[in-house]
Design a protein around this motif. Structure first.
Motif, PDB file in Angstrom:
ATOM      1  N   ASP A 362      35.398  64.915  26.793  1.00 28.26           N
ATOM      2  CA  ASP A 362      34.773  65.484  27.978  1.00 28.26           C
ATOM      3  C   ASP A 362      35.844  65.829  29.010  1.00 28.26           C
ATOM      4  O   ASP A 362      35.612  65.809  30.215  1.00 28.26           O
ATOM      5  N   TRP A 409      42.411  73.804  27.129  1.00 26.89           N
ATOM      6  CA  TRP A 409      41.440  73.786  26.042  1.00 26.89           C
ATOM      7  C   TRP A 409      40.400  72.712  26.337  1.00 26.89           C
ATOM      8  O   TRP A 409      40.683  71.719  27.023  1.00 26.89           O
ATOM      9  N   HIS A 411      36.739  70.797  24.393  1.00 25.45           N
ATOM     10  CA  HIS A 411      35.748  70.751  23.327  1.00 25.45           C
ATOM     11  C   HIS A 411      34.419  71.253  23.881  1.00 25.45           C
ATOM     12  O   HIS A 411      34.089  71.033  25.056  1.00 25.45           O
ATOM     13  N   LYS A 412      33.641  71.954  23.081  1.00 21.00           N
ATOM     14  CA  LYS A 412      32.390  72.550  23.547  1.00 21.00           C
ATOM     15  C   LYS A 412      31.429  71.531  24.139  1.00 21.00           C
ATOM     16  O   LYS A 412      30.581  71.869  24.973  1.00 21.00           O
ATOM     17  N   LEU A 415      30.584  71.132  27.992  1.00 21.57           N
ATOM     18  CA  LEU A 415      29.585  71.920  28.697  1.00 21.57           C
ATOM     19  C   LEU A 415      28.278  71.164  28.859  1.00 21.57           C
ATOM     20  O   LEU A 415      27.517  71.399  29.808  1.00 21.57           O
ATOM     21  N   GLU A 416      27.986  70.253  27.929  1.00 19.45           N
ATOM     22  CA  GLU A 416      26.783  69.425  28.031  1.00 19.45           C
ATOM     23  C   GLU A 416      27.044  68.191  28.875  1.00 19.45           C
ATOM     24  O   GLU A 416      26.209  67.795  29.688  1.00 19.45           O
ATOM     25  N   ALA A 422      30.009  73.308  34.322  1.00 23.21           N
ATOM     26  CA  ALA A 422      29.913  74.198  33.161  1.00 23.21           C
ATOM     27  C   ALA A 422      30.005  75.682  33.535  1.00 23.21           C
ATOM     28  O   ALA A 422      30.740  76.439  32.876  1.00 23.21           O
ATOM     29  N   LEU A 426      32.974  78.202  32.083  1.00 22.88           N
ATOM     30  CA  LEU A 426      32.684  79.430  31.345  1.00 22.88           C
ATOM     31  C   LEU A 426      33.351  80.645  31.994  1.00 22.88           C
ATOM     32  O   LEU A 426      33.740  81.594  31.304  1.00 22.88           O
ATOM     33  N   VAL A 429      36.803  80.660  30.738  1.00 24.56           N
ATOM     34  CA  VAL A 429      36.823  81.164  29.360  1.00 24.56           C
ATOM     35  C   VAL A 429      36.861  82.694  29.378  1.00 24.56           C
ATOM     36  O   VAL A 429      37.623  83.329  28.636  1.00 24.56           O
ATOM     37  N   LEU A 436      37.532  77.238  24.460  1.00 28.95           N
ATOM     38  CA  LEU A 436      36.599  76.227  23.949  1.00 28.95           C
ATOM     39  C   LEU A 436      36.825  76.076  22.450  1.00 28.95           C
ATOM     40  O   LEU A 436      36.844  77.074  21.721  1.00 28.95           O
ATOM     41  N   PRO A 438      35.728  74.225  18.711  1.00 30.03           N
ATOM     42  CA  PRO A 438      34.561  73.608  18.062  1.00 30.03           C
ATOM     43  C   PRO A 438      34.827  72.217  17.521  1.00 30.03           C
ATOM     44  O   PRO A 438      33.903  71.409  17.398  1.00 30.03           O
ATOM     45  N   ASP A 443      42.460  71.908  19.629  1.00 33.96           N
ATOM     46  CA  ASP A 443      43.211  72.122  20.852  1.00 33.96           C
ATOM     47  C   ASP A 443      44.674  71.713  20.692  1.00 33.96           C
ATOM     48  O   ASP A 443      45.593  72.438  21.105  1.00 33.96           O
TER      49      ASP A 443
END
Length: 584
Positions: A362, A409, A411-412, A415-416, A422, A426, A429, A436, A438, A443
Motif C-alpha cells: 500500500d 511504482w 501495486h494496483k 487504489l483500494e 486514488a 491515477l 499515472v 501501476l 499487477p 516494480d
C-alpha cells in the motif's frame, strides 16, 4: 450546427468588468429566463431584494447563455454544459440554485422531468435548498405553482409534476439517475473522491434520452493541487475557452492568466487586480475585508496565504505548503526544468547515482536518478549562512549542476487501500510519472532496468552508486545483484534514515535554493514534496513517514538517498560506446 464557445479575449473582458463569455447568437429563451431570474428574491438578505437589484450582472449573463443556448422550438441545445470557476463569497451557490435550477424547473415543459442539484458537502446542499425554499415562500405565485417537501429537500411543479431534488453528492446515489438538468456545486471536492469520475460519467449518460438536458458545474479552485475529475473538467474548460478544442461546455473561469499566477513577483497579490476575478464585488464581497483577511493569513506563513488565495482569488496551487513544511519545499517549483527527461539527463551527465525508497503493497516505490552535469553553469547563489554561522553574501559562481529525474511504482491494490488519494495517483499515472504494477516484484524489476541503463551508459560509479533505505534493502539487493543484472554489491549502500539524513536534507535545500539542483517538474514530486513535514531535534532535521503521517513521500526520500551519494563527489566514468535508451 455547433457553436464556437472559445473566448480568446477573456482576460480583457474580466478587466473591463464583463463576464468571460464570448458573444453568441442566443435565442429569446435566454431573455425569458433572465426575466424569471430577476423576479426571484433573496430570503437571507436584509429587505429580501429581488435578483434584478441584488444579483451580480455576471451571473445574469450565465443564465442568458445557458437558456439562450437552447432553442425550445427545434429542441436543440447548443450549450449542454457549464463549468464556472468562481472564488468564494461570490454567491455562486445561491445564484446557481435559483438562476439555473429553479428557473429550469419553472420553464420546463417536459412532464415529470427530473432535476438534480448536488454538492459534496452537506452544508452547501442545505444552503442551496434554503435559498430555493426561501425564494418560493416570498412569492405567492411560486407558492401556488410549486410544492416544497422540506423533509425530502424536493420541490415539485404542480402542473408538470417535474421535480427538483437537492442532495449531498454520493457516487452510489448519483449513479443511475436520469435527469433533464443537473448542477454540481464545489466540484473541486469531487476531485478527492474515489469513483467520482464514474459517477459523473453515469450522470452524463442519464441525460442522453433528453435533448434539452444540461449539466452545470460551479466551483471554487481547490485548496490543494487539482486532482481527479476536477482536474479533468477544469482542463477541458480551459482548452475550450482558449480555442484548443471544440465542445458544448460553456467555460466561465474567473482566474488570473497563468503568467500572473506563476510570476515570482506575485502580481496577483496586488488588490488592484482582484476585481477581475471577483465578479460579485460590492454585493456579497467587500474589498477592504478581503484585504484584511489576506494580511491575516499572510502573517501566518506562505502556506496559509496560498490556501487563502486558492479559495478567494482562484490561485491554483502547484505545491501545497503545510505547517512544519520542509524548508526546501519553498524552492522546489522554481527549480523545475521543462523538458528534462531520463534520456536527456544521461546525455548531459558525467556521473549518475540513484536513490530508492518504499515499496510496500500500500506504498509507493520511489526512484530518483541524480546526475552531475559535464559542463559548468553560471548561477546566482543567494546570501546564506555557512556551517559556522557566518553570513555568505550573494554571489555568482560557475558550478556543475545536479539533475534529478523521478519515477514511482505502486501495486494496483493501493487504489483500494488508499481511496483518499486514488484520484490523485491515477492523475500521476496519466502523466507517466507513476506506474501501476499487477504483481509484487514488477516494480523492483522496472527499477533495476533503469539502473542497468545508467550502468550501460558508463555513468554508474564503481562504489556507492545506489542508495536504498537500509530497512528495505533486501528485495532491491537481490534483484540488482542477480546474475543477469550484473550490478556489484559494493555499488549498493543502505542509507540510514531519521536524523542521520540531516546532511542530505540540508544539502538538498541549499542546492534547490541556489538552482544548483534542477528537476523535471513532475506533479508527482510536487505532491510528494508538499506532503513532507520536517521535525527539528537540536541541530538535526528529520523527515520521516511517521512525521508526515499517511501522506506519500517515498520519491522525496529516494531523492535524499541519492543526494547522500552525490555529496560524496563520485568520480566521473569514461563514456562507453553508443547506447540505446528505453524507459521501462
Amino acid at each position: 450546427m455547433t457553436w464556437n464557445l472559445a473566448c480568446p479575449d477573456w482576460e480583457q473582458r474580466m478587466r473591463a468588468g464583463r463576464a468571460p463569455i464570448t458573444d453568441l447568437p442566443l435565442t429569446s429563451h435566454g431573455d425569458r429566463a433572465v426575466a424569471v431570474y430577476d423576479r426571484l428574491r433573496l430570503s437571507d438578505v436584509d429587505g429580501t431584494p429581488a435578483l434584478a437589484d441584488a444579483s451580480g450582472a455576471w451571473f445574469r449573463e450565465i443564465v442568458r447563455a445557458m437558456f439562450g443556448g437552447y432553442d425550445p422550438v427545434t429542441r436543440t441545445r447548443y450549450i449542454r454544459e457549464l463549468f464556472a470557476l468562481v472564488p468564494k463569497k461570490n454567491s455562486k451557490t445561491t445564484y446557481g440554485a435559483l438562476g439555473l435550477m429553479l428557473v429550469a424547473l419553472l420553464l420546463n415543459q417536459r412532464p415529470r422531468a427530473p432535476f438534480l442539484m448536488t454538492a459534496p458537502v452537506q452544508d452547501v446542499a442545505d444552503m442551496a435548498f434554503a435559498s430555493v425554499e426561501g425564494a418560493i415562500a416570498l412569492d405567492p405565485v411560486l407558492e401556488k405553482k410549486l410544492w416544497v417537501r422540506g423533509h425530502l429537500k424536493e420541490i415539485i411543479h404542480r402542473e408538470t409534476k417535474a421535480k427538483l431534488e437537492i442532495i449531498t453528492f454520493d457516487p452510489k446515489v448519483v449513479t443511475g439517475k436520469k435527469v433533464v438538468g443537473a448542477l454540481i456545486d464545489e466540484v473541486h471536492v469531487l476531485g478527492k473522491m474515489a469513483r467520482a469520475d464514474k459517477a459523473l460519467l453515469q450522470l452524463r449518460g442519464g441525460m442522453q434520452p433528453f435533448p434539452e438536458a444540461f449539466l452545470a458545474m460551479i466551483t471554487t479552485q481547490s485548496d490543494e493541487t487539482p486532482a481527479g475529475v476536477f482536474k479533468d473538467e477544469l482542463q477541458k474548460a480551459r482548452e475550450i475557452r482558449d480555442g484548443k478544442r471544440a465542445g458544448t461546455m460553456l467555460p466561465v473561469l474567473y482566474e488570473f492568466p497563468q503568467e500572473m499566477q506563476q510570476d515570482k513577483q506575485k502580481p496577483w497579490r496586488d488588490p488592484v487586480n482582484w476585481p477581475m476575478v471577483t465578479p460579485n464585488l460590492g454585493l456579497s464581497v467587500d474589498l477592504p475585508r478581503l484585504i484584511a483577511e489576506c494580511l491575516d493569513e499572510e502573517a501566518k506563513g506562505e502556506g496559509q496565504l496560498r490556501t487563502w488565495a486558492s479559495q478567494h482569488l482562484n490561485i491554483q496551487i502547484g505545491l501545497a505548503l503545510m505547517a512544519n513544511a520542509w524548508a526546501g519545499a519553498a524552492f522546489w517549483e522554481a527549480a523545475g526544468e521543462v523538458g528534462l527527461t531520463f534520456e536527456s539527463l544521461l546525455e548531459r551527465s558525467e556521473v549518475v547515482v540513484a536513490g530508492i525508497d518504499g515499496g510496500g503493497l500500500d506504498d509507493l516505490l520511489g526512484l530518483c536518478v541524480l546526475g552531475r552535469e559535464r559542463v559548468e553553469t553560471e548561477m546566482l547563489v543567494p546570501a546564506h549562512h555557512d556551517e559556522t554561522g557566518t553570513l555568505v553574501p550573494e554571489q555568482t559562481v560557475r558550478r556543475k549542476r545536479w539533475l534529478a529525474w523521478h519515477r514511482a511504482w505502486a501495486h494496483k491494490i493501493v487504489l483500494e487501500r488508499r481511496q483518499d488519494i486514488a484520484p490523485r495517483l491515477l492523475d500521476f499515472v496519466k502523466d507517466g510519472d507513476l506506474v501501476l504494477v499487477p504483481e509484487p516484484g514488477d516494480d523492483v524489476r522496472a527499477v533495476a532496468e533503469l539502473i542497468c541503463q545508467v550502468r550501460d551508459a558508463g555513468l554508474l560509479p564503481e562504489k556507492n552508486a545506489i542508495g536504498v533505505d537500509a530497512a528495505g534493502i533486501g528485495d532491491i539487493l537481490d534483484e540488482l545483484t542477480a546474475d543477469h543484472r550484473g550490478i556489484q554489491a559494493e555499488q549498493i549502500i543502505g542509507i540510514s534514515q531519521g536524523w542521520r539524513l540531516t546532511g542530505a536534507i540540508k544539502s538538498t535545500e541549499r542546492k534547490l535554493a541556489g538552482r544548483q539542483l534542477v528537476h523535471a517538474g513532475m506533479p508527482l514530486m510536487a505532491w510528494s514534496v508538499g506532503n513532507a513535514k520536517a521535525e527539528a531535534k537540536g541541530n538535526a532535521t528529520s523527515i520521516t513517514k511517521q512525521i508526515s503521517g499517511t501522506a506519500k513521500i517515498d520519491p522525496l526520500m529516494a531523492t535524499f538517498d541519492a543526494v547522500s551519494l552525490m555529496a560524496l563527489n563520485p568520480a566521473a566514468m569514461v563514456i562507453g560506446e553508443d547506447y540505446e535508451l528505453t524507459v521501462a
